[in-house]
Design a protein around this motif. Structure first.
Motif, PDB file in Angstrom:
ATOM      1  N   VAL A 299      50.867 -33.079  15.148  1.00  0.00           N
ATOM      2  CA  VAL A 299      49.734 -33.805  15.097  1.00  0.00           C
ATOM      3  C   VAL A 299      48.877 -33.325  14.620  1.00  0.00           C
ATOM      4  O   VAL A 299      48.380 -32.251  15.286  1.00  0.00           O
ATOM      5  CB  VAL A 299      49.976 -34.680  16.342  1.00  0.00           C
ATOM      6  N   LEU A 300      47.767 -33.868  13.893  1.00  0.00           N
ATOM      7  CA  LEU A 300      46.433 -33.511  13.518  1.00  0.00           C
ATOM      8  C   LEU A 300      45.588 -34.493  13.557  1.00  0.00           C
ATOM      9  O   LEU A 300      45.682 -35.755  13.307  1.00  0.00           O
ATOM     10  CB  LEU A 300      46.674 -32.970  11.825  1.00  0.00           C
ATOM     11  N   VAL A 301      44.122 -34.093  13.782  1.00  0.00           N
ATOM     12  CA  VAL A 301      43.033 -34.833  13.933  1.00  0.00           C
ATOM     13  C   VAL A 301      42.299 -34.264  12.815  1.00  0.00           C
ATOM     14  O   VAL A 301      41.754 -33.275  12.799  1.00  0.00           O
ATOM     15  CB  VAL A 301      42.345 -34.702  15.202  1.00  0.00           C
ATOM     16  N   SER A 302      42.213 -35.291  11.720  1.00  0.00           N
ATOM     17  CA  SER A 302      41.184 -34.971  10.422  1.00  0.00           C
ATOM     18  C   SER A 302      39.849 -35.645  10.832  1.00  0.00           C
ATOM     19  O   SER A 302      39.797 -36.940  10.755  1.00  0.00           O
ATOM     20  CB  SER A 302      41.988 -35.524   9.238  1.00  0.00           C
ATOM     21  N   VAL A 303      39.001 -34.805  10.629  1.00  0.00           N
ATOM     22  CA  VAL A 303      37.510 -35.193  10.893  1.00  0.00           C
ATOM     23  C   VAL A 303      36.554 -35.171   9.677  1.00  0.00           C
ATOM     24  O   VAL A 303      36.322 -33.904   8.975  1.00  0.00           O
ATOM     25  CB  VAL A 303      36.997 -34.645  11.978  1.00  0.00           C
ATOM     26  N   GLU A 304      35.771 -36.080   9.388  1.00  0.00           N
ATOM     27  CA  GLU A 304      34.909 -35.822   8.039  1.00  0.00           C
ATOM     28  C   GLU A 304      33.722 -35.393   8.704  1.00  0.00           C
ATOM     29  O   GLU A 304      33.003 -35.684   9.492  1.00  0.00           O
ATOM     30  CB  GLU A 304      34.649 -37.278   7.545  1.00  0.00           C
ATOM     31  N   GLY A 305      33.146 -34.120   7.977  1.00  0.00           N
ATOM     32  CA  GLY A 305      31.888 -33.384   8.308  1.00  0.00           C
ATOM     33  C   GLY A 305      30.881 -34.059   7.729  1.00  0.00           C
ATOM     34  O   GLY A 305      30.785 -35.059   6.526  1.00  0.00           O
ATOM     35  N   ALA A 306      29.558 -33.684   8.003  1.00  0.00           N
ATOM     36  CA  ALA A 306      28.379 -34.193   7.388  1.00  0.00           C
ATOM     37  C   ALA A 306      28.291 -34.012   5.808  1.00  0.00           C
ATOM     38  O   ALA A 306      27.553 -34.631   5.139  1.00  0.00           O
ATOM     39  CB  ALA A 306      27.353 -33.526   8.075  1.00  0.00           C
ATOM     40  N   ASP A 307      28.999 -32.774   5.469  1.00  0.00           N
ATOM     41  CA  ASP A 307      29.209 -32.357   4.196  1.00  0.00           C
ATOM     42  C   ASP A 307      30.151 -33.303   3.277  1.00  0.00           C
ATOM     43  O   ASP A 307      30.284 -32.670   2.126  1.00  0.00           O
ATOM     44  CB  ASP A 307      29.585 -31.083   4.068  1.00  0.00           C
ATOM     45  N   GLY A 308      30.686 -33.940   3.967  1.00  0.00           N
ATOM     46  CA  GLY A 308      31.766 -35.064   3.156  1.00  0.00           C
ATOM     47  C   GLY A 308      33.263 -34.402   3.031  1.00  0.00           C
ATOM     48  O   GLY A 308      34.155 -35.097   2.550  1.00  0.00           O
ATOM     49  N   VAL A 309      33.375 -33.043   3.871  1.00  0.00           N
ATOM     50  CA  VAL A 309      34.580 -32.580   3.736  1.00  0.00           C
ATOM     51  C   VAL A 309      35.568 -32.716   4.912  1.00  0.00           C
ATOM     52  O   VAL A 309      34.783 -32.732   6.041  1.00  0.00           O
ATOM     53  CB  VAL A 309      34.299 -30.796   3.656  1.00  0.00           C
TER      54      VAL A 309
END
Length: 81
Positions: A55-65
């Motif tokens: 299980v992974l949690v994918s979070v978008e950063g302020a830089d769009g990555v």
């Protein structure tokens, strides 16, 4: 091994809500980004206790990555196995 990914965007939608997606399918909505991340981390810990599930949690950063975290949410995963 099954792979489950929770996605949390950096910006809310037009209604001001953050949508958590589970494998690309909208799952839950939250009023804050912090609440969305906390939910995803909690759920990933629960699912992670079941064998044969990564299980992974994918979070978008302020830089769009987008960055993937395991359920401990301490640091990004370097590579998917």
């Amino acid at each position: 091994m099954a792979l489950v990914i929770y996605d949390i965007p950096f910006h809310p939608d037009l209604a001001g809500l953050w949508h958590v997606q589970l494998n690309g399918v909208p799952s839950e909505n939250f009023e804050t980004r912090v609440a969305a991340i906390a939910y995803a981390v909690q759920q990933s810990k629960l699912l992670g206790t079941q064998g044969q599930v990564q299980v992974l949690v994918s979070v978008e950063g302020a830089d769009g990555v987008w960055r993937e975290f395991e359920s401990n949410a301490k640091r990004p995963v370097q590579s998917l196995q």
